[in-house]
Design an enzyme around this catalytic site. Structure first.
Site, short mmCIF file in Angstrom:
data_model
loop_
_atom_site.label_atom_id
_atom_site.label_comp_id
_atom_site.label_asym_id
_atom_site.label_seq_id
_atom_site.Cartn_x
_atom_site.Cartn_y
_atom_site.Cartn_z
N HIS A 152 -1.08 -0.32 -10.17
CA HIS A 152 -2.16 -1.13 -9.16
C HIS A 152 -2.29 -2.33 -9.80
O HIS A 152 -3.53 -2.86 -9.73
CB HIS A 152 -2.99 -0.42 -8.50
CG HIS A 152 -3.45 -1.41 -7.20
ND1 HIS A 152 -4.05 -0.33 -6.01
CD2 HIS A 152 -3.53 -2.41 -7.06
CE1 HIS A 152 -4.13 -1.28 -5.03
NE2 HIS A 152 -3.73 -2.44 -5.28
N ARG A 206 0.92 -1.10 0.06
CA ARG A 206 0.05 0.02 -0.05
C ARG A 206 0.89 1.28 0.05
O ARG A 206 2.06 1.27 0.61
CB ARG A 206 -0.76 0.02 1.29
CG ARG A 206 -2.10 -0.69 1.28
CD ARG A 206 -3.15 -0.45 0.07
NE ARG A 206 -4.17 -1.29 0.12
CZ ARG A 206 -4.48 -2.39 -0.91
NH1 ARG A 206 -3.63 -2.56 -1.84
NH2 ARG A 206 -5.65 -2.91 -0.80
P1 NAP Z 1 -2.09 -10.71 5.38
O1 NAP Z 1 -2.02 -12.15 5.20
O2 NAP Z 1 -3.03 -10.21 6.37
O3 NAP Z 1 -0.52 -10.55 6.09
C1 NAP Z 1 0.17 -9.28 6.52
C2 NAP Z 1 1.42 -9.39 7.04
O4 NAP Z 1 1.86 -8.05 7.71
C3 NAP Z 1 1.52 -10.36 8.32
O5 NAP Z 1 2.65 -11.15 8.29
C4 NAP Z 1 1.34 -9.58 9.62
O6 NAP Z 1 1.83 -9.94 10.39
C5 NAP Z 1 2.14 -8.31 8.97
N1 NAP Z 1 1.95 -7.06 9.88
C6 NAP Z 1 0.71 -6.32 9.76
N2 NAP Z 1 0.90 -5.37 10.76
C7 NAP Z 1 2.45 -5.42 11.05
C8 NAP Z 1 2.96 -4.53 12.00
N3 NAP Z 1 2.53 -3.56 12.70
N4 NAP Z 1 4.42 -4.99 12.05
C9 NAP Z 1 4.80 -5.87 11.45
N5 NAP Z 1 4.12 -6.73 10.62
C10 NAP Z 1 2.71 -6.41 10.66
O7 NAP Z 1 -1.96 -9.77 4.36
P2 NAP Z 1 -1.64 -10.54 2.61
O8 NAP Z 1 -2.84 -11.14 2.04
O9 NAP Z 1 -0.17 -11.03 2.68
O10 NAP Z 1 -1.71 -9.06 1.90
C11 NAP Z 1 -0.90 -7.97 2.23
C12 NAP Z 1 -1.09 -6.25 1.70
O11 NAP Z 1 -0.96 -6.77 0.28
C13 NAP Z 1 -2.76 -6.41 1.75
O12 NAP Z 1 -2.93 -5.97 2.79
C14 NAP Z 1 -2.70 -5.34 0.55
O13 NAP Z 1 -2.81 -3.99 1.14
C15 NAP Z 1 -1.72 -5.65 -0.50
N6 NAP Z 1 -2.24 -6.11 -1.78
C16 NAP Z 1 -1.79 -5.48 -2.68
C17 NAP Z 1 -2.39 -5.90 -3.99
C18 NAP Z 1 -1.91 -5.43 -5.25
O14 NAP Z 1 -2.24 -5.56 -6.36
N7 NAP Z 1 -0.87 -4.25 -5.36
C19 NAP Z 1 -3.04 -7.15 -4.20
C20 NAP Z 1 -3.46 -7.95 -2.84
C21 NAP Z 1 -3.13 -7.29 -1.78
P3 NAP Z 1 1.48 -11.08 11.55
O15 NAP Z 1 1.84 -12.50 10.32
O16 NAP Z 1 2.15 -11.17 12.53
O17 NAP Z 1 0.11 -11.01 11.67
#
Ligand code: NAP
Length: 310
Positions: free
Chosen positions: A273, A225
């Site tokens: 994006h 993001r």
């Molecule tokens: P997810 O499964 O919820 O994983 C989020 C990760 O971030 C987890 O490892 C979490 O830690 C870590 N995290 C959250 N808050 C934190 C903090 N304060 N300090 C350190 N680590 C932290 O999410 P995901 O499915 O992998 O997706 C991640 C992001 O990718 C989405 O939220 C979205 O914004 C983005 N995205 C972008 C696109 C694009 O096309 N560009 C597409 C899809 C998603 P824990 O494991 O300890 O909970």
């Protein structure tokens, strides 16, 4: 019983999803009316995208879950009217796309491909890049997407350090957490990938202080993001050569405004994006499975923890 499933997303989403959703709902053994309009008190499930005009969930008193088509839920998680369970999208095809984007852009920088693709002076420069095993990567965020990308990079021999909120163990990845873990991961990373959700805690994770920890010339890939990075600090670090290149897929304002300095900066690559899109056939199966779970009284998949904000 026929369930009422409200599709609250754009016309374009409807054109893409109506048929795959109907097929997936039927394949899950459910009988449902998938509709774009229904009396709120009659709705059992809402399939949702934040671009929808639906912003007040209070009248949906029977609704058992709001099922997001998006992986990132920052635009909906703080909605005070949303008291129903909220599930975000974890789509295997989206994960596949993200792995391809991250590996592709990491290899572009690792191999120095631009030197040969853009070589107007026809310079014969036979210097070879190091091996991947000599190029440490920091993966900020070790969730669904970060872990899949970390594994793919580690399979190519990149030494990957993962960073998350809670401690983790992932084969082949050195895992860190907490503030000290972030500093340690950054201080050795030549490539940094940001796959954190946008929450109040993750905003400006990459800022003037943390960018200064990187080895000079490190590359940043941000498909997470826009708000994860302080734009001004990044531009200053690029101008100073502290950051060698930034490949950015996400921005604080999207579409990225035409006059934003990222567009014209020689060491910034903008992708619009497109790192990873939810794909209707596989995402529809995930949605249908969650409706089946709701009806069977089983826990929902990918339920958002509102306290954490993701
Ligand atoms: P997810 O499964 O919820 O994983 C989020 C990760 O971030 C987890 O490892 C979490 O830690 C870590 N995290 C959250 N808050 C934190 C903090 N304060 N300090 C350190 N680590 C932290 O999410 P995901 O499915 O992998 O997706 C991640 C992001 O990718 C989405 O939220 C979205 O914004 C983005 N995205 C972008 C696109 C694009 O096309 N560009 C597409 C899809 C998603 P824990 O494991 O300890 O909970």
């Amino acid at each position: 019983m026929t369930l009422t499933v409200l599709f609250a997303a754009s016309d374009a989403n409807w054109a893409e999803y109506a048929e795959p959703l109907r097929a997936a709902i039927a394949a899950a053994g459910l009988t449902a009316s998938l509709t774009r309009e229904a009396a709120p008190q009659a709705v059992d499930y809402i399939i949702y995208a934040p671009t929808s005009p639906l912003q007040d969930f209070a009248p949906y008193i029977r609704c058992k879950a709001v099922l997001s088509l998006w992986a990132g839920v920052e635009r909906i998680v703080g909605n005070p009217t949303l008291t129903q369970p909220l599930c975000r999208m974890v789509d295997p095809a989206l994960t596949e796309g993200m792995v391809e984007w991250v590996v592709g852009h990491a290899l572009r920088h690792h191999l120095g491909m631009d030197r040969h693709i853009l070589n107007p002076g026809h310079v014969w420069d036979p210097s070879c890049p190091p091996l991947a095993r000599e190029r440490p990567v920091a993966m900020l965020g070790m969730g669904e997407l970060g872990t899949a990308c970390a594994r793919a990079l580690a399979a190519l021999n990149f030494p990957v350090t993962g960073w998350s909120r809670s401690p983790k163990q992932v084969d082949g990845i050195s895992c860190l957490h907490g503030d000290a873990g972030l500093d340690q991961a950054l201080s050795q990373a030549q490539i940094v990938v940001t796959l954190l959700p946008k929450t109040p805690e993750t905003e400006n994770t990459l800022n003037a202080r943390t960018l200064a920890l990187l080895p000079k010339g490190a590359v940043i890939l941000n498909p997470g993001r826009g708000a994860l990075i302080d734009d001004d600090a990044l531009l200053a670090a690029l101008d100073a050569g502290q950051v060698g290149h930034a490949t950015l897929d996400v921005f604080r304002v999207e579409p990225l405004p035409p006059d934003h300095p990222f567009w014209s900066h020689p060491r910034v690559t903008v992708t619009p994006h497109i790192a990873a899109d939810t794909r209707a056939p596989s995402a529809s199966r995930v949605i249908a499975e969650n409706i089946r779970r709701g009806e069977a009284g089983e826990p929902f998949l990918n339920r958002v923890d509102r306290g954490r904000g993701y």
